[in-house]
Design an enzyme around this catalytic site. Sequence first.
Site, PDB file in Angstrom:
ATOM      1  CB  THR A 144      -0.750   0.148   1.147  1.00 20.27           C
ATOM      2  OG1 THR A 144      -0.391  -0.325   2.201  1.00 20.27           O
ATOM      3  CG2 THR A 144      -1.986  -1.047   0.898  1.00 20.27           C
ATOM      4  CB  SER A 184      -7.047  12.631  -1.754  1.00 19.43           C
ATOM      5  OG  SER A 184      -6.169  13.067  -0.386  1.00 19.43           O
ATOM      6  CE  LYS A 223       0.434  -3.366   3.503  1.00 19.49           C
ATOM      7  NZ  LYS A 223      -0.760  -2.643   4.237  1.00 19.49           N
ATOM      8  CD  GLU A 269       1.882   5.039   6.307  1.00 17.44           C
ATOM      9  OE1 GLU A 269       1.001   4.379   5.777  1.00 17.44           O
ATOM     10  OE2 GLU A 269       1.516   6.009   7.519  1.00 17.44           O
ATOM     11  CG  ASN A 312      -0.414   8.376   8.005  1.00 19.18           C
ATOM     12  OD1 ASN A 312      -1.272   7.517   7.822  1.00 19.18           O
ATOM     13  ND2 ASN A 312       0.597   8.332   8.175  1.00 19.18           N
ATOM     14  CB  THR A 362       0.310  -3.841  13.141  1.00 20.93           C
ATOM     15  OG1 THR A 362       1.602  -4.059  13.460  1.00 20.93           O
ATOM     16  CG2 THR A 362      -0.524  -3.963  14.196  1.00 20.93           C
TER      17      THR A 362
END
Lengths: 402, 402
Positions: free
Chosen positions: B152, B402, B178, B275, B397, B189
């Site tokens: 992702t 979008s 992932k 991230e 985040n 998680t």
Amino acid sequence: MQMTSEDSIEVSKFTWPKGFYADSTHAGLKPDQDDMGWIYSETPADAAGVYTTNQFQAAPTKLTKLTINVAHQLQAVVMNSGNANSCNGEQGETDALLMQKMAADRLKIDASEVGIASTGVIGEPLPMAKIKDGISQLKLTHNVGLTKAILTTDTHPKTITVKCMVDGKEITTTGFCKGSGMIHPNMATMLGFVTTDAAIAGADLQHLLSTTVDETFNQITVDGDTSTNDMVVVMANGAAENEPLEEGTADYSTFVSAFKKVLTHLAQEIAGDGEGASKLVEVNVAGAYSHLEGQQVAKAIVGSNLVKAMIFGEDGNWGRIMQAIGQTTAHVDLNGVSVSINGLQLVKNSLGTGIDDDEVTKTLKQKKVTIDVDLNAGKATGTAWGCDLTYKYVQINASYRS
Amino acid sequence: MQMTSEDSIEVSKFTWPKGFYADSTHAGLKPDQDDMGWIYSETPADAAGVYTTNQFQAAPTKLTKLTINVAHQLQAVVMNSGNANSCNGEQGETDALLMQKMAADRLKIDASEVGIASTGVIGEPLPMAKIKDGISQLKLTHNVGLTKAILTTDTHPKTITVKCMVDGKEITTTGFCKGSGMIHPNMATMLGFVTTDAAIAGADLQHLLSTTVDETFNQITVDGDTSTNDMVVVMANGAAENEPLEEGTADYSTFVSAFKKVLTHLAQEIAGDGEGASKLVEVNVAGAYSHLEGQQVAKAIVGSNLVKAMIFGEDGNWGRIMQAIGQTTAHVDLNGVSVSINGLQLVKNSLGTGIDDDEVTKTLKQKKVTIDVDLNAGKATGTAWGCDLTYKYVQINASYRS
């Protein structure tokens, strides 16, 4: 309709309560702003405190706790920003004692009547020559500069004055605080000071403070980190000349309401001024199995980095709210949860309502975002406050010392 | 010197173990990348899994758990990215069953032999026409595209193959996973898949997986948030034709080492690809009262937003590490803590060593930052991995959908 004493509670212009003095000065701990100050009561005041739960409790915090615990009494609190005097070992403890003693000498009171508080960088020795110099400059005034002198990364002073009528006397209760980062659970992750001219015994004041902090300061979170230094201290000097407040009376209830108003306001101010924050977030949980669980879930939502970033991004990605609820151990009706943001219902019976994304984005543009959650697992409630997670939070904390 | 079987453990080029096939395809859940795939074993494999502890467990996660628990056996796992099929109520559960059935039909095996996994946005119905289409395109190949199709917000696939000799046979164990956000405690998680051609009974495999996950995936944190979806699944098809591995034997120890190498690598890969992360952070705690406390402290440090932001800012503000230690309930010698970063000692006996800031800033520029902490409270250790907190984390985040 007859006016009850509860009706007498009102927020007024900032003022020190009767018999309290304050001052601030530039001692040179920060480049060019006031960085030291004190509060002084003309008579010894009943006092109470709550303190950080971090195992590395800073020297000033530990000393103030010990001092208050002796007789629940203080006549002054001296404070500095720019240096936390934390993790400085025995030298730090000696310096804290010396700072307490210097303030006491200048005020001609006993050191055992003086609380101290420091905030700023951890692990650098307190520059005692500057502290001494600062204390020598402090006077007994009614200036409000102190509310600014204790700030670190805060963007503005956080203050409130609430008046109420008790026993036919006007009681003034004034609070101010600092705190923007390292704000999280279990209290004391900031500095807060409340002065009141009400008469109330120290032990009662302690009970009132501890229970009110659980509902206010302990329900705010900025970054999940607890500081080594922080505390909330209350002084009640009785200058309003009411009969000492006693639990169970109507007057006591009135004072509790006024006191809670002060702490709630300060807690919200801290949450809304969290480091880098652009929005204040309030989470109200209903349908909780117990109040404790309601509080736990409210705080889990407001403390989730993913929820915080989503609010900054004005993105109604409600799955993150569900995820935050689900990672608690609270009772939850897994098929019966509702979630609303600013009154717009996004989730009903644990399913998306299909609400228009644009509408949600629009409401998320407001400076205050209220998230209402119903767990459908009981009748208790809980509330917590926090802020969004922004680029600026990272910026501030990536370069705090430079 | 005689070669022990432990010496036989080596990391090799990525390859599927004997008897395993895989494939990936573009089903249209993501704009233009592969977003579906499967693993298939030519014979039913012993299987084990660990699953998210989030109360809102997603439908595919729940179904896979139930499926594995029946007989600890799977022959295939079908997976998709782009949609988590989470918080979709009964429809979500039906869709998960249907996805399982469609894959089983195409593979001509029983649905009870098929695990399923989904990852992506929460709360949007799984587009079943696309899923059906995707499954109809999947083949039995040795492609590695699947390791990319499940991603992702990850920036790259995370894979490893480790070979070892057991019972005179070469065993190949291959893992891929992932996970980049919503990475935190208590496992699951992320999505992780391990295939091995070793022969080992399902119950033993489950025990091995559960204990190894505690030391690896459960010790990584990116943002303190746990997902509703994720899991680690292992399949062991015995195609290497070794005698089934039994606890207490040398061969078992060898396999455990190889297996742990696979999971450790994947866990570190996830932490380093958190991230927005710019650095991998490893925290090693020594002198802990118990292993559990060592793990708790390591994770508290690596999970502190303030520590994470400090590392991003390359600022040796060690007070934040002390603060993170202090907010745990672990036993700590409050005057005896040591802290080093990449071998430079910043704290000794809980006091700053006065090390040159520039030297610390220089070492913090490395892509991997290792923090060593000695609590001086016992003999146990603990390790955790994480990453820094960057502007990019907030950016990702704030606008995930979008």
